[in-house]
Design an enzyme around this catalytic site. Structure first.
Site, mmCIF file in Angstrom:
data_model
loop_
_atom_site.group_PDB
_atom_site.id
_atom_site.type_symbol
_atom_site.label_atom_id
_atom_site.label_comp_id
_atom_site.label_asym_id
_atom_site.label_seq_id
_atom_site.Cartn_x
_atom_site.Cartn_y
_atom_site.Cartn_z
ATOM 1 C CE LYS A 125 -32.818 -13.401 16.374
ATOM 2 N NZ LYS A 125 -33.577 -13.055 15.025
HETATM 3 N N1 PMP Z 1 -38.686 -14.665 13.267
HETATM 4 C C1 PMP Z 1 -37.418 -13.944 12.860
HETATM 5 C C2 PMP Z 1 -36.989 -14.465 11.731
HETATM 6 C C3 PMP Z 1 -36.900 -13.111 14.220
HETATM 7 O O1 PMP Z 1 -36.130 -12.871 12.862
HETATM 8 C C4 PMP Z 1 -37.561 -12.781 14.987
HETATM 9 C C5 PMP Z 1 -36.303 -12.029 15.658
HETATM 10 N N2 PMP Z 1 -35.673 -12.992 16.381
HETATM 11 C C6 PMP Z 1 -38.503 -13.661 15.337
HETATM 12 C C7 PMP Z 1 -39.607 -14.262 13.997
HETATM 13 C C8 PMP Z 1 -38.988 -12.934 17.015
HETATM 14 O O2 PMP Z 1 -38.561 -14.072 17.436
HETATM 15 P P1 PMP Z 1 -38.575 -13.269 18.550
HETATM 16 O O3 PMP Z 1 -39.683 -12.756 19.386
HETATM 17 O O4 PMP Z 1 -37.232 -14.711 19.772
HETATM 18 O O5 PMP Z 1 -37.541 -11.832 18.825
#
Ligand code: PMP
Length: 297
Positions: free
Chosen positions: A151
């Site tokens: 990320k």
């Molecule tokens: N896709 C993207 C591109 C994101 O930035 C996020 C947020 N982190 C998510 C999906 C959802 O991830 P999570 O369930 O881990 O928050």
């Protein structure tokens, strides 16, 4: 490199002889990593949802960007707990963030200094809203361009372009397709479709495999709801009964519309069933998933 003594900033020349003007490779190149984590009030005390998994992803992102974080997993976990305790929070959002912090020019981040922050905010209950999606003309970055398991702030240039296009067309959020026109995800959320009481979601190949997404797939089994991970196109979306987004912040969010493709016509009963169970799991009301919680007392 020594920072410039004087810096032009918003029309003024500022004295920067002691440093302090924000300029670094994190800002310049998006050489930063972050996480978004929720913690909830439980019957005992505040508890962080899936903290281990979030910190593991944070450490993986650091590795991908060759960041020397100089903090162990245990130290980061206790940093999160301290952020909650010191700010006297019961329920909220945590943002661990690390970035290349030297005021250096050039893209060579190797061996650069890194600053690591853990921010904590209160986040009380908010009214669930329904979102309207716009299929953006910007294609999602592909897995041969970026490591989707990390990320990294710099990736979000692609997400931002889609977001701006969606907003400028009067919609809330973008929906990204890949280069083969398969559905991938939103700007900061994963997507699920309900069809004949089965959940469908794009494969993890072209998306950030969200921790909420993984949790939903797991807990839906308890509700006798199967999830299929498949390549899905807009034609499939056209025939969906319900659509929802998932993410740490929104938990589950009902999709009211995808422009020209889908319109939610009735009560999204399956989405509500899964959302309500997820809320219980995240708030420590389902013993089977207590191992997903880190209690903060
Ligand atoms: N896709 C993207 C591109 C994101 O930035 C996020 C947020 N982190 C998510 C999906 C959802 O991830 P999570 O369930 O881990 O928050």
């Amino acid at each position: 490199m020594k920072p410039m003594d004087f810096v032009w900033s918003d029309g003024e020349i500022l004295d920067n002889q002691k440093g302090g003007i924000s300029f670094n490779q994190g800002l310049n190149y998006g050489a930063a990593i972050y996480e978004g984590i929720r913690f909830y009030k439980t019957s005992k005390c505040p508890a962080v949802f899936r903290l281990n998994e979030h910190i593991d992803r944070f450490l993986y992102s650091a590795k991908v960007l060759r960041m020397n974080l100089s903090f162990s997993k245990e130290e980061l976990i206790s940093g999160v707990k301290n952020g909650i305790i010191k700010n006297q929070l019961q329920e909220g959002y945590i943002r661990p963030l690390a970035f290349y912090s030297e005021p250096k020019m050039g893209i060579n981040i190797l061996d650069g200094k890194v600053q690591c922050l853990i921010l904590a905010w209160p986040w009380e209950k908010r009214e669930p809203k329904q979102v309207r999606l716009f299929t953006t003309s910007w294609k999602r970055s592909s897995p041969d361009s970026i490591d989707f398991k990390a990320k990294i702030a710099g990736y979000y240039g692609n997400n931002l372009l889609g977001f701006l296009e969606a907003r400028e067309n009067g919609f809330d959020e973008p929906l990204f397709l890949d280069r083969n026109n398969f559905i991938t995800e939103g700007a900061v959320n994963n997507i699920f479709f309900v069809k004949d009481n089965i959940l469908y979601t794009p494969t993890a190949k072209n998306i950030l495999n969200g921790i909420t997404r993984q949790s939903i797939i797991e807990i839906a089994k308890d509700l006798k709801i199967e999830t299929k991970q498949k390549n899905l196109d807009l034609n499939f979306a056209r025939g969906a009964d319900e659509i929802f987004l998932t993410g740490t912040g929104v938990e589950l969010e009902v999709v009211q519309e995808i422009k020209g493709i889908f319109q939610n016509k009735s009560e999204p009963l399956v989405t509500e069933k899964v959302a309500s169970y997820y809320r219980k799991v995240a708030r420590g009301e389902v013993p089977k998933y207590h191992h997903w919680l880190t209690y903060v007392s």
